[in-house]
Design an enzyme around this catalytic site. Sequence first.
Site, PDB file in Angstrom:
ATOM      1  N   ARG A  30       0.821  -1.226   0.000  1.00  0.00           N
ATOM      2  CA  ARG A  30       0.000   0.000   0.000  1.00  0.00           C
ATOM      3  C   ARG A  30       0.849   1.268   0.000  1.00  0.00           C
ATOM      4  NH1 ARG A  30      -5.719  -0.714   1.716  1.00  0.00           N
ATOM      5  NH2 ARG A  30      -6.218  -2.643   0.647  1.00  0.00           N
ATOM      6  N   ARG A  34      -3.759   6.479   0.729  1.00  0.00           N
ATOM      7  CA  ARG A  34      -4.316   7.681   1.353  1.00  0.00           C
ATOM      8  C   ARG A  34      -3.377   8.445   2.265  1.00  0.00           C
ATOM      9  NH1 ARG A  34      -9.440   4.366   3.178  1.00  0.00           N
ATOM     10  NH2 ARG A  34      -7.704   2.901   3.198  1.00  0.00           N
ATOM     11  N   ARG A  43      -7.249  10.829  -6.234  1.00  0.00           N
ATOM     12  CA  ARG A  43      -8.438  10.065  -5.860  1.00  0.00           C
ATOM     13  C   ARG A  43      -9.677  10.959  -5.958  1.00  0.00           C
ATOM     14  NH1 ARG A  43     -12.289   7.789  -4.022  1.00  0.00           N
ATOM     15  NH2 ARG A  43     -12.383   6.239  -2.369  1.00  0.00           N
ATOM     16  N   ASP A  80      -6.883  -3.343  -7.345  1.00  0.00           N
ATOM     17  CA  ASP A  80      -7.361  -3.978  -6.122  1.00  0.00           C
ATOM     18  C   ASP A  80      -7.596  -5.454  -6.408  1.00  0.00           C
ATOM     19  OD1 ASP A  80      -8.414  -3.076  -3.280  1.00  0.00           O
ATOM     20  OD2 ASP A  80      -9.660  -4.740  -3.972  1.00  0.00           O
ATOM     21  N   TYR A 160     -14.366 -12.584   0.174  1.00  0.00           N
ATOM     22  CA  TYR A 160     -15.192 -11.382  -0.030  1.00  0.00           C
ATOM     23  C   TYR A 160     -16.443 -11.708  -0.844  1.00  0.00           C
ATOM     24  CZ  TYR A 160     -11.508  -8.554   2.000  1.00  0.00           C
ATOM     25  OH  TYR A 160     -10.597  -8.011   2.878  1.00  0.00           O
TER      26      TYR A 160
HETATM   27  O1  CP3 Z   1      -0.102   0.170  -3.126  1.00  0.00           O
HETATM   28  C1  CP3 Z   1      -0.528  -1.009  -3.236  1.00  0.00           C
HETATM   29  O2  CP3 Z   1      -0.308  -1.892  -2.383  1.00  0.00           O
HETATM   30  C2  CP3 Z   1      -1.254  -1.383  -4.520  1.00  0.00           C
HETATM   31  C3  CP3 Z   1      -2.664  -1.312  -4.526  1.00  0.00           C
HETATM   32  C4  CP3 Z   1      -3.515  -2.251  -3.688  1.00  0.00           C
HETATM   33  C5  CP3 Z   1      -4.762  -1.832  -3.143  1.00  0.00           C
HETATM   34  N1  CP3 Z   1      -5.366  -2.914  -2.575  1.00  0.00           N
HETATM   35  C6  CP3 Z   1      -5.295  -0.466  -3.217  1.00  0.00           C
HETATM   36  C7  CP3 Z   1      -6.427  -0.072  -2.355  1.00  0.00           C
HETATM   37  C8  CP3 Z   1      -3.362  -3.594  -3.379  1.00  0.00           C
HETATM   38  C9  CP3 Z   1      -2.186  -4.523  -3.666  1.00  0.00           C
HETATM   39  C10 CP3 Z   1      -4.536  -4.003  -2.680  1.00  0.00           C
HETATM   40  C11 CP3 Z   1      -4.777  -5.378  -2.220  1.00  0.00           C
HETATM   41  C12 CP3 Z   1      -5.968  -5.682  -1.426  1.00  0.00           C
HETATM   42  N2  CP3 Z   1      -7.210  -5.152  -1.528  1.00  0.00           N
HETATM   43  C13 CP3 Z   1      -5.984  -6.680  -0.428  1.00  0.00           C
HETATM   44  C14 CP3 Z   1      -4.826  -7.571  -0.057  1.00  0.00           C
HETATM   45  C15 CP3 Z   1      -3.865  -6.915   0.842  1.00  0.00           C
HETATM   46  C16 CP3 Z   1      -4.418  -6.598   2.210  1.00  0.00           C
HETATM   47  O3  CP3 Z   1      -4.525  -5.402   2.514  1.00  0.00           O
HETATM   48  O4  CP3 Z   1      -4.731  -7.550   2.961  1.00  0.00           O
HETATM   49  C17 CP3 Z   1      -7.286  -6.715   0.100  1.00  0.00           C
HETATM   50  C18 CP3 Z   1      -7.779  -7.627   1.198  1.00  0.00           C
HETATM   51  C19 CP3 Z   1      -8.072  -5.758  -0.609  1.00  0.00           C
HETATM   52  C20 CP3 Z   1      -9.517  -5.469  -0.460  1.00  0.00           C
HETATM   53  C21 CP3 Z   1      -9.785  -4.073  -0.085  1.00  0.00           C
HETATM   54  N3  CP3 Z   1      -9.570  -2.991  -0.913  1.00  0.00           N
HETATM   55  C22 CP3 Z   1     -10.294  -3.592   1.139  1.00  0.00           C
HETATM   56  C23 CP3 Z   1     -10.624  -4.454   2.327  1.00  0.00           C
HETATM   57  C24 CP3 Z   1     -10.366  -2.199   1.020  1.00  0.00           C
HETATM   58  C25 CP3 Z   1     -10.965  -1.250   2.025  1.00  0.00           C
HETATM   59  C26 CP3 Z   1     -10.033  -0.978   3.143  1.00  0.00           C
HETATM   60  C27 CP3 Z   1      -9.274   0.294   2.904  1.00  0.00           C
HETATM   61  O5  CP3 Z   1      -8.050   0.302   3.103  1.00  0.00           O
HETATM   62  O6  CP3 Z   1      -9.949   1.276   2.558  1.00  0.00           O
HETATM   63  C28 CP3 Z   1      -9.874  -1.837  -0.263  1.00  0.00           C
HETATM   64  C29 CP3 Z   1      -9.761  -0.471  -0.822  1.00  0.00           C
HETATM   65  C30 CP3 Z   1      -8.407  -0.042  -1.300  1.00  0.00           C
HETATM   66  N4  CP3 Z   1      -7.556  -0.799  -2.057  1.00  0.00           N
HETATM   67  C31 CP3 Z   1      -7.818   1.234  -1.094  1.00  0.00           C
HETATM   68  C32 CP3 Z   1      -6.577   1.224  -1.750  1.00  0.00           C
HETATM   69  C33 CP3 Z   1      -5.585   2.348  -1.860  1.00  0.00           C
HETATM   70  C34 CP3 Z   1      -8.458   2.394  -0.369  1.00  0.00           C
HETATM   71  C35 CP3 Z   1      -9.464   3.007  -1.301  1.00  0.00           C
HETATM   72  C36 CP3 Z   1      -9.556   4.500  -1.208  1.00  0.00           C
HETATM   73  O7  CP3 Z   1      -8.690   5.207  -1.753  1.00  0.00           O
HETATM   74  O8  CP3 Z   1     -10.555   4.956  -0.638  1.00  0.00           O
END
Ligand code: CP3
Length: 352
Positions: A30, A34, A43, A80, A160
């Site tokens: 990540r 944010r 975003r 994602d 999910y």
């Molecule tokens: O920078 C990176 O790592 C690359 C991008 C990336 C995202 N999600 C962006 C994201 C990657 C590799 C992921 C993987 C992901 N997504 C996982 C596996 C890794 C982990 O964290 O366990 C999982 C379980 C998800 C599912 C997911 N996506 C959830 C549960 C959420 C909501 C929680 C949160 O952090 O808001 C997301 C949204 C998400 N994916 C965001 C980002 C930057 C936040 C969205 C936003 O900008 O509002």
Amino acid sequence: MGDEGQGMTKPILRALAGEAVWPPPLWLMRQAGRYLPEYRAIRAEAGDFISLCINPKLAAEVTLQPIRRYGMDAAILFSDILMLPWALGYGLRFAEGEGPVLPPLRDAATLATLDSARVPGAIEPILETVRRVRVELDATRPGETALIGFAGAPFTVACYMVEGHGSKEFGAVRGMAYRDPALFGGLMDILTKATIVYLSAQIEAGAEVVMLFDSWAGVLPPLLFAAHVIEPARQIVAALRQRYPHVPVIGFPRLGGLSIADYARVTGVQGLGLDTTVDPALASALVPGPVALQGNLDPLAVEAGGPAMREATGKILAAMRGRPFVFNLGHGIVPSTPPENVAALVGLVRAA
Ligand code: CP3
């Protein structure tokens, strides 16, 4: 520049080939997100999160933001794990402040709506992001920063889809795995095959490494872990190795506990991601080279910064010295992390 051959191989690719590169290459899960003001600006421009993931210009920009700021050894495609169900035509939305929401998959009729034929077309904007990032990295950071593509591992994506949202226990998924192995197996099979298609396409578009995120692997007992975490990863690694023998795969069976040793041995991954709960010295003994370990600083230590971050980082570096290793966190950066703490962390690792 002017460096030829061996010297041009990117540090993270050398580590994933089994070399004890020191100081270790680093990137952070990540790293685009944010906590960065420049991410929040893009975003806001993109609107919702899915629109950002399928906007190649903005997604490429966001992928590159942490590289410009910190010079990481890898960029990870901004997307994602749930974009694969989205590509299969399965409903997905990100509710503000709530995380992902999907229709719960509980019966064969819903399973039958998944349309694998949609995937190659639907992922095209994501592949275009990969192409753009690769062109930019080749131009600006040759021999330095590699591009990582990724997918969710089938089990975590199934979590999910079956649950319909995040959960602490994923009880509906585990219940289905026991009660209706045909239905659950059918879902896992579709996801495993689609993941091979998806990751192959990312490699063709320019990804130099791929990572499989199995964030919820740790909710499974050993018997189910073998069947639904290790076995699909083995199939995915085998298919990718056959087509792209030079592209390393990093597996991340989060909270896998002692099963990480079997995971590394049986799946044939070149890299193994460690979550924050694993003692680095024990992991190093459990998983010998040439498999590279990756991890596992607590993201909250980076949020805190200062002496706590320094001490925790030093412990990991000391345990990993002399073996193939990629420095990372044990889970994603939290949004409240001060960007200057990330800069300080990069400095600590570079000075190892
Ligand atoms: O920078 C990176 O790592 C690359 C991008 C990336 C995202 N999600 C962006 C994201 C990657 C590799 C992921 C993987 C992901 N997504 C996982 C596996 C890794 C982990 O964290 O366990 C999982 C379980 C998800 C599912 C997911 N996506 C959830 C549960 C959420 C909501 C929680 C949160 O952090 O808001 C997301 C949204 C998400 N994916 C965001 C980002 C930057 C936040 C969205 C936003 O900008 O509002």
